[in-house]
Design a protein around this motif. Sequence first.
Motif, PDB file in Angstrom:
ATOM      1  N   ASN A   1     -50.250 -78.848  59.027  1.00 46.41           N
ATOM      2  CA  ASN A   1     -49.057 -78.567  58.220  1.00 46.41           C
ATOM      3  C   ASN A   1     -48.923 -79.559  57.077  1.00 46.41           C
TER       4      ASN A   1
ATOM      5  N   THR B   1     -52.219 -87.824  65.570  1.00 42.39           N
ATOM      6  CA  THR B   1     -51.424 -86.756  64.960  1.00 42.39           C
ATOM      7  C   THR B   1     -51.742 -85.413  65.606  1.00 42.39           C
TER       8      THR B   1
ATOM      9  N   THR C   1     -49.326 -80.619  63.283  1.00 44.45           N
ATOM     10  CA  THR C   1     -48.703 -81.517  62.307  1.00 44.45           C
ATOM     11  C   THR C   1     -49.697 -81.909  61.225  1.00 44.45           C
TER      12      THR C   1
END
Length: 206
Positions: free
Chosen positions: A128, A121, A125
């Motif tokens: 967030n 990941t 991302t």
Amino acid sequence: MKKVLIAVVACMAMGFASCGNKTQAPIEVTDSTTVEQADEVAALTITALTEQIEAKDANKLQETLASVQEQVKEFVTKNPELAKKYVTKVQEFLKANAEQIKAFAGDNAAVAAAVETLTVTPAETFVNGLTSAVGGVQEAGQAAVDQTVDAANAAVEGAKKAGQDAVDNTKKAAEDAANAAKEDAKKKANDAIDEGANKLKKGLGL
């Protein structure tokens, strides 16, 4: 902040012996936390991971990986940009040591999943996603507070209404009792007058 960092370094130096088997607690993050301090926190995490990889301690490694997410949450609530820097550094370390980790912890599903999440990941991302999760928790908490306040206000209004109803009912009962007493007295007076008139009529032979 420095005192907290020193305490964590000491804990790691002793191989976590004095910290028991609990997951490492997140370092305190404040509004004034700097990039340098965030780098120090990342260095501490990497030091812990290095020791656990060398010791081939999958359980401790799992605990530290779990603490990474909690640490990111600490950063997110104060400074999301520092959270990204922290995650990026940890990711770089895990990617560089992925094969070593798989060699001794490959059968540990929790470790594999944590490493996979942190290495695949993108940092932005990942951060967030946690930012949204933290925000959702905060919103849920505020909603719970609002519901509690509304329920309290409703209870107060209900109590006030119940109290007013009780006053109104008492007042009506008193008025009804007074009216009943008046009617009874009036009836008794009329009965007494009629009885006196009848006696008078009898006395007059009428």
